[in-house]
Motif scaffolding. Structure first.
Motif, PDB file in Angstrom:
ATOM      1  N   THR A   1      -0.172   8.687  -6.049  1.00  0.00           N
ATOM      2  CA  THR A   1       1.184   8.660  -5.503  1.00  0.00           C
ATOM      3  C   THR A   1       1.332   7.430  -4.630  1.00  0.00           C
ATOM      4  OG1 THR A   1       1.171  11.085  -5.451  1.00  0.00           O
ATOM      5  CG2 THR A   1       2.919   9.982  -4.207  1.00  0.00           C
ATOM      6  N   TRP A   2       2.467   6.773  -4.716  1.00  0.00           N
ATOM      7  CA  TRP A   2       2.710   5.649  -3.821  1.00  0.00           C
ATOM      8  C   TRP A   2       3.876   5.985  -2.889  1.00  0.00           C
ATOM      9  CZ3 TRP A   2       2.740   5.743  -9.012  1.00  0.00           C
ATOM     10  CH2 TRP A   2       3.873   5.373  -9.739  1.00  0.00           C
ATOM     11  N   TRP A   3       3.658   5.606  -1.623  1.00  0.00           N
ATOM     12  CA  TRP A   3       4.533   5.992  -0.525  1.00  0.00           C
ATOM     13  C   TRP A   3       4.972   4.758   0.257  1.00  0.00           C
ATOM     14  CZ3 TRP A   3       4.605  11.471   0.167  1.00  0.00           C
ATOM     15  CH2 TRP A   3       3.555  12.175  -0.450  1.00  0.00           C
ATOM     16  N   GLU A   4       6.099   4.890   0.938  1.00  0.00           N
ATOM     17  CA  GLU A   4       6.498   3.853   1.874  1.00  0.00           C
ATOM     18  C   GLU A   4       7.061   4.492   3.140  1.00  0.00           C
ATOM     19  OE1 GLU A   4      10.910   2.590   0.234  1.00  0.00           O
ATOM     20  OE2 GLU A   4       9.143   1.587  -0.592  1.00  0.00           O
ATOM     21  N   ARG A   5       6.793   3.823   4.260  1.00  0.00           N
ATOM     22  CA  ARG A   5       7.256   4.326   5.547  1.00  0.00           C
ATOM     23  C   ARG A   5       8.634   3.741   5.838  1.00  0.00           C
ATOM     24  NH1 ARG A   5       2.880   4.766   9.966  1.00  0.00           N
ATOM     25  NH2 ARG A   5       2.407   2.660   9.226  1.00  0.00           N
ATOM     26  N   ARG A   6       9.586   4.627   6.063  1.00  0.00           N
ATOM     27  CA  ARG A   6      10.954   4.205   6.314  1.00  0.00           C
ATOM     28  C   ARG A   6      11.131   3.804   7.781  1.00  0.00           C
ATOM     29  NH1 ARG A   6      13.422   6.526   1.685  1.00  0.00           N
ATOM     30  NH2 ARG A   6      12.012   5.830   0.030  1.00  0.00           N
ATOM     31  N   ARG A   7      12.288   3.257   8.108  1.00  0.00           N
ATOM     32  CA  ARG A   7      12.548   2.820   9.481  1.00  0.00           C
ATOM     33  C   ARG A   7      12.452   3.966  10.475  1.00  0.00           C
ATOM     34  NH1 ARG A   7      17.649  -1.441   9.056  1.00  0.00           N
ATOM     35  NH2 ARG A   7      16.541  -3.048   7.836  1.00  0.00           N
ATOM     36  N   SER A   8      12.716   5.171  10.002  1.00  0.00           N
ATOM     37  CA  SER A   8      12.617   6.345  10.864  1.00  0.00           C
ATOM     38  C   SER A   8      11.182   6.671  11.230  1.00  0.00           C
ATOM     39  CB  SER A   8      13.237   7.556  10.165  1.00  0.00           C
ATOM     40  OG  SER A   8      12.496   7.874   8.990  1.00  0.00           O
ATOM     41  N   GLY A   9      10.223   6.037  10.541  1.00  0.00           N
ATOM     42  CA  GLY A   9       8.816   6.345  10.742  1.00  0.00           C
ATOM     43  C   GLY A   9       8.298   7.394   9.779  1.00  0.00           C
ATOM     44  N   ARG A  10       9.169   7.959   8.987  1.00  0.00           N
ATOM     45  CA  ARG A  10       8.773   9.012   8.055  1.00  0.00           C
ATOM     46  C   ARG A  10       8.334   8.397   6.718  1.00  0.00           C
ATOM     47  NH1 ARG A  10       9.290  14.381   7.635  1.00  0.00           N
ATOM     48  NH2 ARG A  10       9.466  15.316   5.562  1.00  0.00           N
ATOM     49  N   TRP A  11       7.253   8.932   6.174  1.00  0.00           N
ATOM     50  CA  TRP A  11       6.772   8.501   4.872  1.00  0.00           C
ATOM     51  C   TRP A  11       7.553   9.187   3.773  1.00  0.00           C
ATOM     52  CZ3 TRP A  11       3.345   4.650   3.932  1.00  0.00           C
ATOM     53  CH2 TRP A  11       2.556   4.210   5.001  1.00  0.00           C
ATOM     54  N   ALA A  12       7.897   8.434   2.752  1.00  0.00           N
ATOM     55  CA  ALA A  12       8.622   8.987   1.611  1.00  0.00           C
ATOM     56  C   ALA A  12       7.887   8.625   0.327  1.00  0.00           C
ATOM     57  CB  ALA A  12      10.044   8.435   1.575  1.00  0.00           C
TER      58      ALA A  12
ATOM     59  N   GLY B   1       6.839   7.147  -5.977  1.00  0.00           N
ATOM     60  CA  GLY B   1       6.524   7.502  -7.356  1.00  0.00           C
ATOM     61  C   GLY B   1       5.153   8.120  -7.458  1.00  0.00           C
ATOM     62  N   SER B   2       4.844   8.679  -8.609  1.00  0.00           N
ATOM     63  CA  SER B   2       3.523   9.273  -8.829  1.00  0.00           C
ATOM     64  C   SER B   2       3.198   9.234 -10.314  1.00  0.00           C
ATOM     65  CB  SER B   2       3.472  10.708  -8.303  1.00  0.00           C
ATOM     66  OG  SER B   2       4.384  11.532  -9.011  1.00  0.00           O
ATOM     67  N   ALA B   3       1.918   9.391 -10.612  1.00  0.00           N
ATOM     68  CA  ALA B   3       1.447   9.340 -11.990  1.00  0.00           C
ATOM     69  C   ALA B   3       0.105  10.057 -12.080  1.00  0.00           C
ATOM     70  CB  ALA B   3       1.286   7.892 -12.440  1.00  0.00           C
ATOM     71  N   PRO B   4      -0.254  10.543 -13.261  1.00  0.00           N
ATOM     72  CA  PRO B   4      -1.601  11.092 -13.434  1.00  0.00           C
ATOM     73  C   PRO B   4      -2.636   9.997 -13.280  1.00  0.00           C
ATOM     74  CG  PRO B   4      -0.465  10.914 -15.547  1.00  0.00           C
ATOM     75  CD  PRO B   4       0.549  10.617 -14.487  1.00  0.00           C
ATOM     76  N   ALA B   5      -3.771  10.351 -12.686  1.00  0.00           N
ATOM     77  CA  ALA B   5      -4.826   9.367 -12.427  1.00  0.00           C
ATOM     78  C   ALA B   5      -6.151   9.844 -13.010  1.00  0.00           C
ATOM     79  CB  ALA B   5      -4.975   9.122 -10.933  1.00  0.00           C
ATOM     80  N   ARG B   6      -6.993   8.884 -13.339  1.00  0.00           N
ATOM     81  CA  ARG B   6      -8.347   9.165 -13.793  1.00  0.00           C
ATOM     82  C   ARG B   6      -9.333   8.520 -12.833  1.00  0.00           C
ATOM     83  NH1 ARG B   6      -7.667   7.477 -20.201  1.00  0.00           N
ATOM     84  NH2 ARG B   6      -6.024   8.976 -20.735  1.00  0.00           N
TER      85      ARG B   6
END
Length: 238
Positions: A61-72, A75-80
């Motif tokens: 899963t890839w995340w980014e921290r918004r200006r509010s400080g909250r992580w959102a 996207g995501s994908a199956p991983a091996r």
């Protein structure tokens, strides 16, 4: 970032969040990065979570921290993962086909195919003379070399262009990279899926790799955290 400090993400405390489907995790009150002791200090984070320490499948899963400080969740994908599952990064041994758990930076991207149009992340094209040295006796251990130097034996190096599927596009994972320890392991990447499990890397479908490269921003200091959904395995920062 070897030698700085160790931080623990105690996965036992995260079983619920890590074990949930990506869509559910994104909607919980505490997205996974908020439960981590350390996310690398930047505003972008990739989490690669195997179902368990001995499992070879999971979710990236890839995340980014918004200006509010909250992580959102972006996207995501199956991983091996590695054929023999996961192991603590600081106790890993080269050649064991294990994926090192931990929190790592992402020095640069590379690929046999051109970078997706719009990619801003540093991207190195793979050519006929591009190798990754895994020779423990070489001063170039765990480094891209082009051409392959005399002190890096061909049977102890990976000729990148010979993996057109996996290395179509990839990101270097900073495991054992800044100050390499001989025998710990070399050439750990986030790359496109091959036919099965990996020799220690993390892999995702080609479409997901393209999306990650378009999303990644070096100025946001992205990191990748590798761990499992169950068991005492801790994510350790080098």
């Amino acid at each position: 970032m070897p030698g700085r400090f160790h931080t623990a993400l105690v996965l036992a405390a995260l079983i619920g969040a890590l074990g949930a489907a990506p869509q559910s995790t994104a909607d919980t009150a505490f997205p996974l990065p908020h439960l981590m002791a350390d996310t690398g200090g930047g505003d972008q984070l990739i989490t690669a979570v195997a179902l368990g320490p001995s499992h070879t499948a999971g979710t990236l899963t890839w995340w980014e921290r918004r200006r509010s400080g909250r992580w959102a969740r972006v996207g995501s994908a199956p991983a091996r993962f590695g054929t023999n599952g996961l192991v603590e990064g600081d106790s890993r041994t080269q050649g064991t086909s294990t994926t090192p758990s931990g929190l790592y930076d992402l020095p640069y991207a590379f690929g046999i195919e051109p970078a997706p149009a719009g990619t801003s992340y540093p991207y190195r094209p793979v050519g006929a003379d591009s190798w990754w040295c895994q020779d423990n006796s070489s001063v170039h251990y765990n480094r891209w070399v082009e051409p392959r130097p005399a002190d890096c034996a061909p049977h102890e190096a990976e000729h990148l262009i010979t993996y057109p599927q996996q290395y179509a596009r990839a990101l270097v994972i900073g495991f054992n990279y800044a100050q390499p320890v001989q025998g710990r392991g070399a050439g750990i990447f986030l790359h496109v899926d091959g036919e099965g499990t990996t020799a220690g890397c993390v892999s995702v479908p080609a479409e997901a790799m393209e999306r990650i490269l378009l999303w990644a921003d070096q100025e946001e200091d992205p990191h990748i955290a590798i761990g499992s959904a169950t068991g005492p395995l801790a994510v350790t920062r080098y």
